[in-house]
Design an enzyme around this catalytic site. Structure first.
Site, PDB file in Angstrom:
ATOM      1  N   LYS A 187       0.858  -1.191   0.000  1.00  0.00           N
ATOM      2  CA  LYS A 187       0.000   0.000   0.000  1.00  0.00           C
ATOM      3  C   LYS A 187       0.886   1.231   0.000  1.00  0.00           C
ATOM      4  O   LYS A 187       1.622   1.492   0.942  1.00  0.00           O
ATOM      5  CB  LYS A 187      -0.940   0.037   1.207  1.00  0.00           C
ATOM      6  CG  LYS A 187      -2.127   0.897   0.855  1.00  0.00           C
ATOM      7  CD  LYS A 187      -2.717   1.822   1.874  1.00  0.00           C
ATOM      8  CE  LYS A 187      -1.962   2.800   2.649  1.00  0.00           C
ATOM      9  NZ  LYS A 187      -1.828   4.129   2.011  1.00  0.00           N
ATOM     10  N   GLU A 241       9.215   1.099  11.166  1.00  0.00           N
ATOM     11  CA  GLU A 241      10.221   2.185  11.094  1.00  0.00           C
ATOM     12  C   GLU A 241       9.464   3.471  11.353  1.00  0.00           C
ATOM     13  O   GLU A 241       8.682   3.903  10.512  1.00  0.00           O
ATOM     14  CB  GLU A 241      10.856   2.257   9.703  1.00  0.00           C
ATOM     15  CG  GLU A 241      11.583   1.022   9.251  1.00  0.00           C
ATOM     16  CD  GLU A 241      12.930   0.858   9.909  1.00  0.00           C
ATOM     17  OE1 GLU A 241      13.352   1.775  10.648  1.00  0.00           O
ATOM     18  OE2 GLU A 241      13.549  -0.187   9.704  1.00  0.00           O
ATOM     19  N   CYS A 265      12.852  10.735   8.492  1.00  0.00           N
ATOM     20  CA  CYS A 265      12.634  10.200   9.838  1.00  0.00           C
ATOM     21  C   CYS A 265      13.875  10.381  10.701  1.00  0.00           C
ATOM     22  O   CYS A 265      13.784  10.550  11.903  1.00  0.00           O
ATOM     23  CB  CYS A 265      12.231   8.738   9.765  1.00  0.00           C
ATOM     24  SG  CYS A 265      13.298   7.756   8.715  1.00  0.00           S
ATOM     25  N   GLU A 317       8.586  15.491  16.365  1.00  0.00           N
ATOM     26  CA  GLU A 317       9.113  15.393  15.008  1.00  0.00           C
ATOM     27  C   GLU A 317       8.413  16.455  14.165  1.00  0.00           C
ATOM     28  O   GLU A 317       7.219  16.363  13.904  1.00  0.00           O
ATOM     29  CB  GLU A 317       8.800  13.994  14.471  1.00  0.00           C
ATOM     30  CG  GLU A 317       9.383  13.722  13.120  1.00  0.00           C
ATOM     31  CD  GLU A 317       9.206  12.272  12.691  1.00  0.00           C
ATOM     32  OE1 GLU A 317       8.067  11.780  12.690  1.00  0.00           O
ATOM     33  OE2 GLU A 317      10.218  11.638  12.366  1.00  0.00           O
TER      34      GLU A 317
HETATM   35  P1  NAI Z   1       1.255   8.096   8.604  1.00  0.00           P
HETATM   36  O1  NAI Z   1       2.140   7.280   9.470  1.00  0.00           O
HETATM   37  O2  NAI Z   1      -0.144   8.281   9.066  1.00  0.00           O
HETATM   38  O3  NAI Z   1       1.221   7.453   7.127  1.00  0.00           O
HETATM   39  C1  NAI Z   1       2.191   6.552   6.633  1.00  0.00           C
HETATM   40  C2  NAI Z   1       1.504   5.422   5.890  1.00  0.00           C
HETATM   41  O4  NAI Z   1       0.593   4.768   6.773  1.00  0.00           O
HETATM   42  C3  NAI Z   1       0.663   5.881   4.702  1.00  0.00           C
HETATM   43  O5  NAI Z   1       0.729   4.904   3.682  1.00  0.00           O
HETATM   44  C4  NAI Z   1      -0.743   5.925   5.276  1.00  0.00           C
HETATM   45  O6  NAI Z   1      -1.758   5.774   4.321  1.00  0.00           O
HETATM   46  C5  NAI Z   1      -0.706   4.737   6.217  1.00  0.00           C
HETATM   47  N1  NAI Z   1      -1.691   4.808   7.296  1.00  0.00           N
HETATM   48  C6  NAI Z   1      -2.185   5.900   7.924  1.00  0.00           C
HETATM   49  N2  NAI Z   1      -3.110   5.563   8.847  1.00  0.00           N
HETATM   50  C7  NAI Z   1      -3.222   4.220   8.802  1.00  0.00           C
HETATM   51  C8  NAI Z   1      -4.023   3.265   9.494  1.00  0.00           C
HETATM   52  N3  NAI Z   1      -4.913   3.644  10.414  1.00  0.00           N
HETATM   53  N4  NAI Z   1      -3.870   1.963   9.212  1.00  0.00           N
HETATM   54  C9  NAI Z   1      -2.979   1.560   8.284  1.00  0.00           C
HETATM   55  N5  NAI Z   1      -2.207   2.416   7.575  1.00  0.00           N
HETATM   56  C10 NAI Z   1      -2.321   3.721   7.833  1.00  0.00           C
HETATM   57  O7  NAI Z   1       1.983   9.473   8.372  1.00  0.00           O
HETATM   58  P2  NAI Z   1       1.365  10.852   7.818  1.00  0.00           P
HETATM   59  O8  NAI Z   1      -0.003  11.052   8.369  1.00  0.00           O
HETATM   60  O9  NAI Z   1       1.530  10.865   6.355  1.00  0.00           O
HETATM   61  O10 NAI Z   1       2.370  11.899   8.445  1.00  0.00           O
HETATM   62  C11 NAI Z   1       2.257  12.264   9.827  1.00  0.00           C
HETATM   63  C12 NAI Z   1       3.614  12.398  10.441  1.00  0.00           C
HETATM   64  O11 NAI Z   1       4.263  11.154  10.446  1.00  0.00           O
HETATM   65  C13 NAI Z   1       4.570  13.313   9.715  1.00  0.00           C
HETATM   66  O12 NAI Z   1       4.362  14.637  10.038  1.00  0.00           O
HETATM   67  C14 NAI Z   1       5.893  12.813  10.206  1.00  0.00           C
HETATM   68  O13 NAI Z   1       6.172  13.378  11.455  1.00  0.00           O
HETATM   69  C15 NAI Z   1       5.666  11.320  10.358  1.00  0.00           C
HETATM   70  N6  NAI Z   1       6.173  10.536   9.230  1.00  0.00           N
HETATM   71  C16 NAI Z   1       7.293   9.780   9.408  1.00  0.00           C
HETATM   72  C17 NAI Z   1       7.821   9.075   8.360  1.00  0.00           C
HETATM   73  C18 NAI Z   1       9.059   8.271   8.519  1.00  0.00           C
HETATM   74  O14 NAI Z   1       9.810   8.147   7.574  1.00  0.00           O
HETATM   75  N7  NAI Z   1       9.281   7.649   9.652  1.00  0.00           N
HETATM   76  C19 NAI Z   1       7.239   9.135   7.023  1.00  0.00           C
HETATM   77  C20 NAI Z   1       6.016   9.890   6.956  1.00  0.00           C
HETATM   78  C21 NAI Z   1       5.530  10.574   8.029  1.00  0.00           C
END
Ligand code: NAI
Ligand code: MG
Length: 539
Positions: A230, A306, A340, A437
């Site tokens: 996904k 991660e 990250c 973050e």
């Molecule tokens: P997120 O963690 O919500 O999204 C990442 C992935 O998880 C996307 O594919 C999203 O569709 C999926 N996802 C979201 N909610 C889900 C659920 N309930 N069940 C299963 N999959 C789900 O991150 P988001 O909302 O894009 O960004 C929020 C914050 O997360 C950012 O501001 C940043 O601080 C952090 N982040 C960290 C990343 C990293 O590389 N560790 C990458 C992206 C965001």
């Protein structure tokens, strides 16, 4: 060496000429604007976005080797973060599509040729895929930058070569995965089989769409698994093109299925699916907790995570300040600050603090922000309006908590999601900007007096992803690298990401490791096979 390495990587990418972009690929929505890509020196880039040299060809879901519409018929918009304009309507997968994709992956695993193929044949398909990536590099890079806002030269010269390298690395592992013959106390022949785990569910974020795909798909395929991926809702486009190229390389249908869609619908359906044998996730700590809960409540599938970080970048008293400033700058601002592992707490020794602040501010003011397709641009827009607003909120919080705003702090331009490179000094550990973050171009600089203190303060966070240390003293480097409770310590370098280097977090930055030999265990089951030995010559 590491410092030189990252700088050379970045500077190599910045000095690359975009004349290498094939005019034949010039098939944007508006061909007359397409010529703008050669107009590097004008300042009009933000007002008149450069037409990306690529066409969007794949917007449906990829299930069982076929591009199909979502079962619901729904689509969602993919945006250009330079302008906020819609660039494509993408099939919106939900639970029903995830069911179809998991069924296809299950069948491909249980009955298909992939797990039964020799490991060498699997590696050859992965190597052919890497060759196709090289061939389609400019197209993939343009699509990646168009949809994510990252500088095109970063995509083309750094991320796409890394992407191909990761698959060649994992192709190399495919035929070197094997079990052991284990001595037993009794007359038994004991062997361990390292078997693929089955159907892997993989959920990736938007900050490095292709690289995150490679970190997950590479080891899963090397070990003989099948996959439902996904992609992030912000960046669905390159995963579809990459998966198409994998088919061209000979990957059998159903081995790699791609479901675009939102987290709470498609992502949650995958995480809670009873027929998914393993789940890998990269994203926020908040969502990571949800994923773990969904896995626990369904079939107890093993999960690797991660997650977020708040990595310290420690500049010691003996550091060469100019080099430290440059490295700390890249450690934070790279990829619009959307990493990250971003070095988002810059700890500077009090003896070099004032000099460091002046130079860090000057460097941030020199940072080139603009259209990611313009040559020499170091920083493009943030990914979307949500992240843009979130970063600006943190900047306001920094000002309100009396950190000193050295530069930046505002949106950049009038369109899209650009933010000025921002530097805060006099940041205290208890301020929100030192704890959360931010995921944006906001550097927070903190002062420290001695090593014990900086170890304590560096570790006083719920995160533990990475750290940078800048010192000429090997004893200081050794003390710090062992004391910091993080998954990666970069000494006199930062963001060095070879395929073979394991990556992952301590504490709330995650569970498990990706890349390198350590990532293979995520996608293998170990089976012990015990057989009586009749009259053996030895045990
Ligand atoms: P997120 O963690 O919500 O999204 C990442 C992935 O998880 C996307 O594919 C999203 O569709 C999926 N996802 C979201 N909610 C889900 C659920 N309930 N069940 C299963 N999959 C789900 O991150 P988001 O909302 O894009 O960004 C929020 C914050 O997360 C950012 O501001 C940043 O601080 C952090 N982040 C960290 C990343 C990293 O590389 N560790 C990458 C992206 C965001
Ligand atoms: Mg989210």
């Amino acid at each position: 060496m590491g410092a030189r390495r990252i700088s050379s990587l970045l500077f190599r990418s910045l000095s690359a000429s975009s004349a290498s972009v094939s005019p034949l690929l010039f098939r944007g929505k508006n061909p007359s604007r397409g010529r703008c890509i050669y107009r590097f020196s004008t300042a009009a880039a933000l007002e008149e976005p450069i037409t990306p040299p690529v066409q969007i060809s794949y917007t449906q879901l990829l299930i069982n080797g076929k591009f199909v519409d979502a079962a619901s018929g729904k689509t969602f918009p993919a945006y250009d973060p330079r302008t906020g304009e819609v660039i494509a309507h993408v099939a919106e997968g939900d639970a029903e599509d995830v069911n179809h994709a998991v069924a296809a992956a299950r069948k491909a695993f249980d009955e298909g040729p992939w797990p039964k193929m020799s490991a060498y044949e699997r590696s050859l398909i992965m190597l052919r895929f890497a060759d196709l990536i090289d061939k389609h590099r400019d197209e993939l890079a343009a699509l990646e930058s168009w949809n994510s806002g990252k500088p095109y030269e970063q995509s083309a010269k750094s991320e796409l070569p890394s992407f191909a390298r990761l698959f060649r690395y994992y192709a190399g592992w495919a035929d070197k995965i094997h079990g052991l013959t284990v001595p037993a106390d009794s007359n038994h022949y004991v062997q361990t089989l390292h078997e693929p785990i089955g159907v892997a569910g993989q959920i990736i974020p938007w900050n490095f769409p292709l690289i995150m795909l490679a970190w997950k798909v590479g080891p899963a395929l090397a070990c003989g698994n099948t996959i439902v991926l996904k992609s992030a809702e912000q960046t669905p486009l390159t995963a579809l093109l990459a998966a198409k190229l994998f088919q061209e390389a000979g990957l059998p249908p159903g081995v790699l299925n791609v479901v675009s869609g939102y987290g709470p619908s498609a992502g949650a359906a995958l995480a809670s699916h009873m027929d998914v044998d393993k789940l890998a996730f990269t994203g926020s700590t908040k969502t990571g907790k949800i994923i773990l809960e969904l896995a626990a409540k369904s079939n107890l599938k093993p999960v690797t995570l991660e997650l977020g970080g708040k990595s310290p970048f420690i500049v010691c008293e003996d550091a060469d300040v100019d080099k430290a400033v440059e490295l700390a700058h890249h450690a934070l601002f790279f990829n619009q600050g959307q990493c990250c592992c971003a070095g988002s707490r810059t700890y500077v020794h009090e003896h070099v603090y004032d000099e460091f602040i002046e130079k860090a501010k000057a460097r941030a003011l020199r940072r080139i922000v603009g259209d990611p397709f313009k040559k020499g641009v170091e920083q493009g827009p943030q990914i979307d309006s949500g992240q843009f607003e979130k970063v600006l909120r943190y900047i306001r919080s920094g000002v309100e908590s009396n950190a000193t705003l050295e530069c930046g702090g505002q949106r950049f331009g009038s369109k899209g999601y650009f933010i000025q490179p921002t530097v805060f000094s006099n940041v205290q550990d208890d301020m929100l900007i030192a704890q959360d973050e931010i995921f944006g171009p906001v550097q927070s600089i903190l002062k420290f007096k001695n090593i014990d203190e900086v170890i304590r303060r560096s570790n006083s966070t719920r995160y533990g992803l990475a750290a940078g240390i800048f010192t000429k003293n090997v004893d200081t480097a050794n003390t710090l690298s062992r004391a910091l409770r993080v998954g990666t310590v970069w000494v006199n370098c930062f963001d060095v990401f070879d395929a073979a280097i394991p990556f992952g977090g301590y504490k709330m930055s995650g569970i498990g490791r990706e890349k390198g030999i350590y990532s293979l265990n995520n996608y293998l089951q170990v089976k012990a096979v015990v057989t009586p030995l009749k009259n053996p010559a030895w045990l």
